[in-house]
Motif scaffolding. Structure first.
Motif, short mmCIF file in Angstrom:
data_model
loop_
_atom_site.label_atom_id
_atom_site.label_comp_id
_atom_site.label_asym_id
_atom_site.label_seq_id
_atom_site.Cartn_x
_atom_site.Cartn_y
_atom_site.Cartn_z
N HIS A 78 -8.51 5.05 -12.72
CA HIS A 78 -8.74 6.44 -12.85
C HIS A 78 -8.48 6.94 -11.16
CE1 HIS A 78 -9.98 10.30 -14.02
NE2 HIS A 78 -10.97 10.35 -12.92
N GLN A 79 -9.17 6.33 -10.41
CA GLN A 79 -9.01 6.69 -8.78
C GLN A 79 -7.75 6.56 -8.31
OE1 GLN A 79 -8.66 4.53 -5.71
NE2 GLN A 79 -9.39 6.18 -4.33
N MET A 80 -6.95 5.66 -8.75
CA MET A 80 -5.63 5.50 -8.21
C MET A 80 -4.73 6.70 -8.86
SD MET A 80 -5.15 3.32 -5.92
CE MET A 80 -6.43 1.81 -5.35
N TYR A 81 -4.71 6.94 -10.05
CA TYR A 81 -4.26 7.92 -10.92
C TYR A 81 -4.41 9.38 -9.90
CZ TYR A 81 -2.02 10.28 -14.73
OH TYR A 81 -1.04 11.10 -15.36
N ARG A 82 -5.63 9.68 -9.80
CA ARG A 82 -6.03 10.97 -9.13
C ARG A 82 -5.30 10.78 -7.58
NH1 ARG A 82 -11.98 12.47 -9.35
NH2 ARG A 82 -11.08 14.26 -8.43
N ARG A 83 -5.31 9.72 -6.91
CA ARG A 83 -4.75 9.91 -5.65
C ARG A 83 -3.15 9.94 -5.69
NH1 ARG A 83 -4.32 4.29 -1.94
NH2 ARG A 83 -2.83 5.28 -0.44
N ALA A 84 -2.48 9.33 -6.71
CA ALA A 84 -1.10 9.47 -6.93
C ALA A 84 -0.90 11.08 -7.15
CB ALA A 84 -0.53 8.57 -7.94
N SER A 85 -1.64 11.43 -8.12
CA SER A 85 -1.28 13.04 -8.67
C SER A 85 -1.66 13.88 -7.53
CB SER A 85 -2.14 13.21 -9.73
OG SER A 85 -1.81 12.39 -10.90
N SER A 86 -2.59 13.64 -6.73
CA SER A 86 -3.05 14.61 -5.64
C SER A 86 -2.10 14.68 -4.49
CB SER A 86 -4.50 14.24 -5.19
OG SER A 86 -4.24 13.11 -4.40
N THR A 111 -9.14 -6.28 -7.38
CA THR A 111 -8.63 -6.41 -5.96
C THR A 111 -6.85 -6.49 -6.38
OG1 THR A 111 -10.60 -7.75 -5.30
CG2 THR A 111 -8.14 -7.95 -4.13
N LEU A 112 -6.62 -6.91 -7.39
CA LEU A 112 -5.22 -7.19 -7.81
C LEU A 112 -4.67 -5.65 -8.03
CD1 LEU A 112 -2.71 -9.05 -8.47
CD2 LEU A 112 -3.62 -8.96 -10.58
N LEU A 113 -5.30 -5.01 -8.79
CA LEU A 113 -4.80 -3.63 -9.44
C LEU A 113 -4.84 -2.80 -8.15
CD1 LEU A 113 -6.46 -3.51 -12.78
CD2 LEU A 113 -3.92 -3.74 -12.33
N GLY A 114 -5.91 -2.74 -7.36
CA GLY A 114 -6.33 -1.77 -6.14
C GLY A 114 -5.13 -2.25 -5.08
N ASN A 115 -4.99 -3.23 -4.72
CA ASN A 115 -3.97 -3.61 -3.68
C ASN A 115 -2.47 -3.01 -4.27
OD1 ASN A 115 -5.05 -4.55 -1.14
ND2 ASN A 115 -6.01 -5.87 -2.68
N LEU A 116 -2.14 -3.62 -5.53
CA LEU A 116 -0.89 -3.26 -6.13
C LEU A 116 -0.62 -1.78 -6.16
CD1 LEU A 116 1.39 -5.22 -7.27
CD2 LEU A 116 0.63 -4.84 -9.47
N LEU A 117 -1.50 -0.98 -6.48
CA LEU A 117 -1.15 0.43 -6.60
C LEU A 117 -1.36 1.09 -5.63
CD1 LEU A 117 -3.45 1.01 -10.26
CD2 LEU A 117 -0.71 1.18 -10.00
N SER A 118 -2.34 0.62 -4.72
CA SER A 118 -2.54 1.29 -3.27
C SER A 118 -0.96 0.99 -2.70
CB SER A 118 -3.46 0.97 -2.62
OG SER A 118 -3.59 1.38 -1.20
N ASN A 119 -0.33 0.00 -2.46
CA ASN A 119 0.92 -0.09 -1.91
C ASN A 119 1.93 0.53 -2.62
OD1 ASN A 119 -0.40 -1.97 -0.21
ND2 ASN A 119 0.42 -3.96 -1.40
N SER A 120 1.81 0.65 -3.82
CA SER A 120 2.92 1.37 -4.47
C SER A 120 2.96 2.86 -4.23
CB SER A 120 2.72 1.49 -6.14
OG SER A 120 3.12 0.09 -6.45
N ILE A 121 1.73 3.46 -4.03
CA ILE A 121 1.39 4.89 -3.94
C ILE A 121 1.72 5.24 -2.16
CG2 ILE A 121 -0.46 6.65 -3.32
CD1 ILE A 121 -1.92 5.30 -5.77
N ASP A 122 1.36 4.25 -1.39
CA ASP A 122 1.58 4.53 0.04
C ASP A 122 3.22 4.57 0.25
OD1 ASP A 122 -0.85 4.90 0.76
OD2 ASP A 122 -1.09 2.60 1.49
#
Length: 218
Positions: A78-86, A111-122
């Motif tokens: 949810h947090q990564m979805y909101r971060r990307a959308s914003s 940790t796996l999902l957080g890093n994977l999605l964070s890298n993708s968003i950046d």
């Protein structure tokens, strides 16, 4: 140890945030129904339809992130979805089964999902900034022949060959510019190896993709 504590604090914050979003949606549900009912009674059908469409879209976004997931996993999705959308990034979760079914610890999974999605968003934000177009991230998860397969794709600017060659195997390698230290990619690979999995990645035509295969039984 500091990084571990920071991640635990983030996970706790993400779970609380997701809980509050769901609680808020439930709390306001009857208010929305009353508003739609009022519009219909006053022959404002197009306005009611637009209101309902917007309401359903919001519920669907929340539901996609938390459906069938444990609290910690729902929180990071949810947090990564909101971060990307914003940031104007389009992010799509295409999950045949809940990610929580993976037979690995909650800590490793977050940790796996957080890093994977964070890298993708950046990376996608950097791509957007250059081309002034909306970037796209997709996260697919499905089970095939005794394997769980996690596939992440995102827009990305060109990545130098010397970075690609060692991206998931050494610290200090990153696809992003600016203040990034390349820790996340190594952590992803460490978790995959720890859980007897396999990781592969490709970069082609400004799209970066990571495919992770993990055995269904540990």
């Amino acid at each position: 140890m500091k990084r571990e504590l920071h991640q635990l604090a983030q996970q706790h914050e993400q779970i609380n945030e997701t809980f509050l979003v769901v609680r808020g949606e439930r709390h306001d549900f009857l208010k929305h129904v009353s508003a739609i009912h009022f519009m219909l009674e006053n022959d404002e059908t197009p306005k009611a339809k637009a209101y309902l469409d917007d309401l359903v879209d919001g519920y669907e976004r929340t539901n996609l992130a938390i459906k069938g997931e444990r609290g910690s996993v729902a929180g990071v999705l949810h947090q990564m979805y909101r971060r990307a959308s914003s940031s104007g990034v389009s992010i799509v979760y295409d999950l045949d089964v809940p990610l929580s079914t993976l037979p690995i610890s909650d800590h490793d999974l977050v940790t796996l999902l957080g890093n994977l999605l964070s890298n993708s968003i950046d990376a996608t934000i950097e791509w957007q900034d250059k081309y002034k177009e909306q970037g796209l991230i997709t996260l697919q998860f499905y089970k095939r022949s005794g394997l769980y397969i996690l596939l992440a794709k995102n827009h990305s600017l060109a990545i130098p060959t010397n970075i690609l060659d060692k991206l998931f195997h050494t610290y200090g390698r990153t696809t992003k510019t600016g203040e990034h230290h390349g820790i996340g990619t190594k952590m992803i690979n460490n978790i995959v190896e720890k859980n007897n999995g396999y990781l592969d990645f490709t970069y082609k035509k400004e799209e970066f993709s990571v495919k992770i295969k993990l055995p269904a039984l540990q």
